[in-house]
Design a protein around this motif. Structure first.
Motif, mmCIF file in Angstrom:
data_model
loop_
_atom_site.group_PDB
_atom_site.id
_atom_site.type_symbol
_atom_site.label_atom_id
_atom_site.label_comp_id
_atom_site.label_asym_id
_atom_site.label_seq_id
_atom_site.Cartn_x
_atom_site.Cartn_y
_atom_site.Cartn_z
ATOM 1 N N GLU B 133 0.830 -1.210 0.000
ATOM 2 C CA GLU B 133 0.000 0.000 0.000
ATOM 3 C C GLU B 133 0.865 1.261 0.000
ATOM 4 O OE1 GLU B 133 -2.283 0.644 3.517
ATOM 5 O OE2 GLU B 133 -3.739 1.921 2.471
ATOM 6 N N LEU B 134 1.836 1.302 0.910
ATOM 7 C CA LEU B 134 2.692 2.492 0.979
ATOM 8 C C LEU B 134 3.558 2.614 -0.272
ATOM 9 C CD1 LEU B 134 3.781 2.636 4.719
ATOM 10 C CD2 LEU B 134 1.781 3.599 3.605
ATOM 11 N N GLY B 135 4.000 1.464 -0.811
ATOM 12 C CA GLY B 135 4.793 1.501 -2.036
ATOM 13 C C GLY B 135 4.000 2.085 -3.193
ATOM 14 N N THR B 136 2.742 1.670 -3.319
ATOM 15 C CA THR B 136 1.895 2.227 -4.375
ATOM 16 C C THR B 136 1.705 3.723 -4.178
ATOM 17 O OG1 THR B 136 0.738 0.124 -4.357
ATOM 18 C CG2 THR B 136 -0.282 1.911 -5.581
ATOM 19 N N MET B 137 1.501 4.111 -2.914
ATOM 20 C CA MET B 137 1.324 5.547 -2.653
ATOM 21 C C MET B 137 2.580 6.328 -3.006
ATOM 22 S SD MET B 137 -0.727 5.724 0.910
ATOM 23 C CE MET B 137 -0.895 7.483 0.710
ATOM 24 N N LYS B 138 3.744 5.740 -2.698
ATOM 25 C CA LYS B 138 5.001 6.415 -3.014
ATOM 26 C C LYS B 138 5.134 6.602 -4.522
ATOM 27 C CE LYS B 138 9.367 7.650 -2.489
ATOM 28 N NZ LYS B 138 10.411 6.654 -2.486
ATOM 29 N N VAL B 139 4.884 5.514 -5.268
ATOM 30 C CA VAL B 139 5.066 5.554 -6.713
ATOM 31 C C VAL B 139 4.069 6.513 -7.365
ATOM 32 C CG1 VAL B 139 4.897 4.135 -8.785
ATOM 33 C CG2 VAL B 139 6.080 3.266 -6.790
ATOM 34 N N ASN B 140 2.855 6.586 -6.787
ATOM 35 C CA ASN B 140 1.840 7.474 -7.365
ATOM 36 C C ASN B 140 1.949 8.911 -6.875
ATOM 37 O OD1 ASN B 140 0.763 5.377 -8.767
ATOM 38 N ND2 ASN B 140 -0.896 4.990 -7.329
ATOM 39 N N ASP B 141 3.060 9.271 -6.243
ATOM 40 C CA ASP B 141 3.290 10.645 -5.767
ATOM 41 C C ASP B 141 2.380 11.053 -4.625
ATOM 42 O OD1 ASP B 141 5.401 11.347 -7.388
ATOM 43 O OD2 ASP B 141 4.121 11.987 -9.037
ATOM 44 N N GLU B 142 1.631 10.089 -4.036
ATOM 45 C CA GLU B 142 0.750 10.480 -2.932
ATOM 46 C C GLU B 142 1.568 10.878 -1.701
ATOM 47 O OE1 GLU B 142 -2.405 7.503 -2.362
ATOM 48 O OE2 GLU B 142 -2.122 7.053 -4.466
ATOM 49 N N GLU B 233 10.270 -0.426 3.846
ATOM 50 C CA GLU B 233 10.315 -0.971 2.480
ATOM 51 C C GLU B 233 9.300 -0.251 1.593
ATOM 52 O OE1 GLU B 233 12.167 -2.940 0.792
ATOM 53 O OE2 GLU B 233 13.482 -3.648 2.381
ATOM 54 N N GLY B 234 8.102 -0.033 2.123
ATOM 55 C CA GLY B 234 7.072 0.650 1.342
ATOM 56 C C GLY B 234 7.507 2.049 0.946
ATOM 57 N N PHE B 235 7.999 2.822 1.931
ATOM 58 C CA PHE B 235 8.436 4.188 1.651
ATOM 59 C C PHE B 235 9.664 4.214 0.749
ATOM 60 C CE2 PHE B 235 6.446 6.253 5.647
ATOM 61 C CZ PHE B 235 5.297 6.502 4.931
ATOM 62 N N GLY B 236 10.460 3.140 0.768
ATOM 63 C CA GLY B 236 11.672 3.127 -0.041
ATOM 64 C C GLY B 236 11.434 2.664 -1.469
ATOM 65 N N THR B 237 10.181 2.391 -1.823
ATOM 66 C CA THR B 237 9.886 1.864 -3.154
ATOM 67 C C THR B 237 10.302 2.840 -4.245
ATOM 68 O OG1 THR B 237 8.000 0.735 -2.232
ATOM 69 C CG2 THR B 237 8.074 0.928 -4.627
ATOM 70 N N GLU B 238 10.992 2.330 -5.269
ATOM 71 C CA GLU B 238 11.427 3.171 -6.378
ATOM 72 C C GLU B 238 10.406 3.096 -7.503
ATOM 73 O OE1 GLU B 238 14.162 4.982 -6.401
ATOM 74 O OE2 GLU B 238 15.037 4.242 -4.543
ATOM 75 N N VAL B 239 10.388 4.153 -8.308
ATOM 76 C CA VAL B 239 9.517 4.164 -9.469
ATOM 77 C C VAL B 239 9.931 3.028 -10.405
ATOM 78 C CG1 VAL B 239 8.659 5.587 -11.352
ATOM 79 C CG2 VAL B 239 9.432 6.648 -9.237
ATOM 80 N N GLY B 240 8.972 2.393 -11.040
ATOM 81 C CA GLY B 240 9.307 1.335 -11.986
ATOM 82 C C GLY B 240 8.339 0.178 -11.872
ATOM 83 N N ALA B 241 8.337 -0.656 -12.891
ATOM 84 C CA ALA B 241 7.332 -1.709 -12.977
ATOM 85 C C ALA B 241 7.466 -2.700 -11.822
ATOM 86 C CB ALA B 241 7.464 -2.433 -14.303
ATOM 87 N N THR B 242 8.716 -3.038 -11.428
ATOM 88 C CA THR B 242 8.881 -4.057 -10.403
ATOM 89 C C THR B 242 8.914 -3.471 -9.005
ATOM 90 O OG1 THR B 242 11.259 -3.874 -10.642
ATOM 91 C CG2 THR B 242 10.175 -5.612 -11.903
ATOM 92 N N GLY B 243 8.860 -2.148 -8.902
ATOM 93 C CA GLY B 243 9.082 -1.492 -7.622
ATOM 94 C C GLY B 243 8.221 -2.022 -6.489
ATOM 95 N N VAL B 244 6.899 -1.971 -6.635
ATOM 96 C CA VAL B 244 6.009 -2.338 -5.540
ATOM 97 C C VAL B 244 6.113 -3.833 -5.244
ATOM 98 C CG1 VAL B 244 3.623 -2.444 -4.801
ATOM 99 C CG2 VAL B 244 4.437 -0.460 -6.048
ATOM 100 N N GLY B 245 6.165 -4.646 -6.296
ATOM 101 C CA GLY B 245 6.278 -6.089 -6.096
ATOM 102 C C GLY B 245 7.535 -6.439 -5.330
ATOM 103 N N ARG B 246 8.630 -5.788 -5.714
ATOM 104 C CA ARG B 246 9.893 -6.118 -5.060
ATOM 105 C C ARG B 246 9.900 -5.703 -3.603
ATOM 106 N NH1 ARG B 246 15.375 -4.283 -7.681
ATOM 107 N NH2 ARG B 246 14.587 -5.649 -9.295
ATOM 108 N N SER B 247 9.367 -4.501 -3.306
ATOM 109 C CA SER B 247 9.441 -4.102 -1.895
ATOM 110 C C SER B 247 8.481 -4.938 -1.053
ATOM 111 C CB SER B 247 9.201 -2.603 -1.717
ATOM 112 O OG SER B 247 8.157 -2.171 -2.492
#
Ligand SMILES: Nc1ncnc2c1ncn2[C@@H]1O[C@H](COP(=O)(O)OP(=O)(O)O)[C@@H](O)[C@H]1O
Ligand SMILES: [Mg+2]
Lengths: 247, 272
Positions: B133-142, B233-247
């Protein structure tokens, strides 16, 4: 003195320069349209203005304050002056549209609930979203999410608003409404705006100046009528590509 | 403290050796980052309870952590108890010592298996969901949007999640212990011919306060670990296709490893 100033900004990601010596400035009360192909660093440029990214080298100033090196107190102050529409809307998933729009007022101002409700209703009306106020972001379309993000960006009536592709993904009629809204906010409240857009016609209508970015550099920055008649080959190429899309 | 952070280096590593040292630096800096997230989250615990907006988040997280995981945790602890009872019971029967079945099951559950299986369930069910959840929020600029509005993502997002885990993990650990003991009893009665009352009497007589406290302490530590790992891990998610899955994946793996290692260390310190 210019309100916003980029001086020779270089930004590298993993050795690749996305911004490569970008310089431009924005006067107070001006609307600057930022155009250019996808992936040239338009969103990256906007993020530098609120220190979501910091430059590898170069200097960015807002109202004379160096954004990338100022104290966190000054940064908070600068951020409070800036409304930001993110490319994807960036709404919080568990809050209704109205709650999302109310968030900056709830957290950063001391307004009463009734005043907040009033301002939120007005902002939602201006982006034609009053009917969807109680819906969750997941229940509305991408274009509506973008408009909700726009309402959140303008609800505080900050003196600078950054719009990252406010009209992409919207139908032509709504696009015109949004462009009119940006112009109106600029005219009536004197809001300084940077609008990243792929909508050339919209940019020509609302912008005081148009800035073309390509490969991380400012290619041309001029008034709309000069921009369309520019002899710069890169601008000509860009304009031809935009027309090609339309025809 | 800003959550939207950039890579430490702008350029690509020049040599393999430099790349190796950067990996190490990166690892150490993310340890420090996680520690800071945890300490700032703890600092915000009171305000999470007091402030209306984060309190509603907290209740939501308590529900997700404590109630929604109950079915899985019940099944896992029931079978843990049943397996323990069966394995130990078969051995005890060879020596005609089935009367001690309750004690054997209870000791392993309360000291070790209950907090362990509860921690595993929480890492898999709750930690992974938090990281995603947090990874998705990070990637979506939330998360970036919150920072720009001067709303601390740690107070608003991290603190309620970690607090919910801190509160719920010991409770769930205790719950695991009770359900596991009952499961062991069922096996004892149906397969090993032990009297249920005798089983329970033996189980209760052996459990002392120290065992209970050590078990609860483990569950508490596991809760803190799962919360900190999955949030950072969620907050550290990087932009990219594998980002959320990997974290998400990493949050589960790191939590599992830490649960095993810290579980051993706490046992080692508390029982000599
Ligand atoms: N946080 C980041 N880390 C690494 N690369 C990034 C990051 N943000 C943007 N980029 C890269 O910068 C380039 C420009 O991105 P962006 O500014 O989003 O383009 P656009 O002009 O379409 O808005 C892209 O190639 C993107 O991959
Ligand atoms: Mg963009």
């Amino acid at each position: 003195m210019s309100l916003i100033k980029f001086e020779n900004v270089v930004k590298k990601f993993n050795g690749v320069a996305v911004l490569d010596g970008l310089s431009f400035d924005v006067e107070k009360g001006e609307v600057l349209a930022l155009v250019g192909p996808s992936g040239t660093g338009k969103s990256v440029t906007l993020k530098h203005l609120v220190r979501l990214l910091t430059p590898t080298s170069g200097k960015i100033t807002v109202d004379g304050i160096d954004v990338s090196s100022c104290s966190s107190k000054e940064l908070t102050h600068i951020r409070s002056r800036i409304g930001y529409l993110f490319q994807g809307g960036a709404l919080l998933a568990w809050m209704s549209v109205a709650e999302n729009v109310a968030l900056p007022l709830r957290e950063c101002t001391n307004l009463k609930d009734s005043e907040i409700d009033e301002k939120v209703a007005a902002a939602l009306a201006s982006v034609e979203l009053s009917a969807a106020a109680e819906k969750l972001p997941s229940e509305i379309s991408g274009g509506m999410q973008k408009r909700a993000g726009l309402a959140r960006a303008i609800v505080r009536e900050s003196d600078i608003v950054l719009y990252d592709e406010p009209t992409s993904g919207l139908d032509p009629v709504t696009s015109v409404t949004i462009n009119r809204l940006i112009k109106k906010l600029n005219k009536e409240l004197g809001i300084t705006s940077i609008v990243v857009t792929h909508d050339l016609q919209g940019a020509l209508n609302i912008a005081d100046r148009i800035l073309l970015i390509k490969e991380g550099k400012a290619i041309e920055c001029s008034k709309p009528e000069e921009f369309v008649n520019s002899q710069n080959p890169a601008v000509k190429e860009f304009l031809a590509a935009m027309k090609g899309e339309i025809v | 403290m800003t959550i939207v952070r950039e890579p430490i280096w702008d350029d690509a590593p020049a040599t393999k050796l430099q790349g190796f040292f950067r990996h190490i630096t990166q690892f150490l800096s993310s340890l420090g980052w996680a520690a800071r997230i945890l300490s700032i989250s703890i600092f915000y615990f009171p305000s999470v309870i007091v402030r209306k907006d984060s309190r509603s988040q907290l209740f939501n997280q308590l529900y997700i952590t404590g109630i929604r995981t109950l079915p899985v945790i019940t099944v896992v602890s029931l079978f843990t108890g049943m397996i323990l009872a069966l394995q130990v019971g078969l051995e005890l029967r060879r020596f005609n010592q089935e009367i001690y079945l309750g004690a054997a099951v209870m000791i392993s559950l309360i000291r070790e298996m209950a907090p362990f299986s509860c921690g595993m369930c929480l890492a898999a069910c709750v930690g992974s969901a938090i990281a995603a959840e947090l990874g998705t929020m990070k990637v979506n600029d939330e998360v970036a949007a919150l920072e720009i509005m001067s709303i601390s993502p740690i107070r608003y997002l991290a603190s309620p999640r970690i607090l919910a885990l801190v509160f719920m993990a010991p409770l769930l650990g205790f719950f695991c212990c009770i359900i596991g003991t009952v499961g062991g009893g069922v096996v004892g009665v149906t397969q090993l011919g032990v009297d249920f009352e005798q089983y329970m009497a033996s189980a209760i007589s052996i459990a002392d306060t120290k065992d209970l406290f050590v078990g609860l302490l483990k569950a508490l530590v596991f809760g803190i670990v799962i919360g900190t790992v999955s949030v950072s891990e969620g907050f550290g998610t990087e932009v990219g296709a594998t980002g959320v899955g990997r974290s998400t994946q990493r949050s589960v793996i790191v939590s599992f490893l830490l649960i095993l290692m810290l579980g051993y260390m706490i046992t080692r310190v508390c029982y000599r």
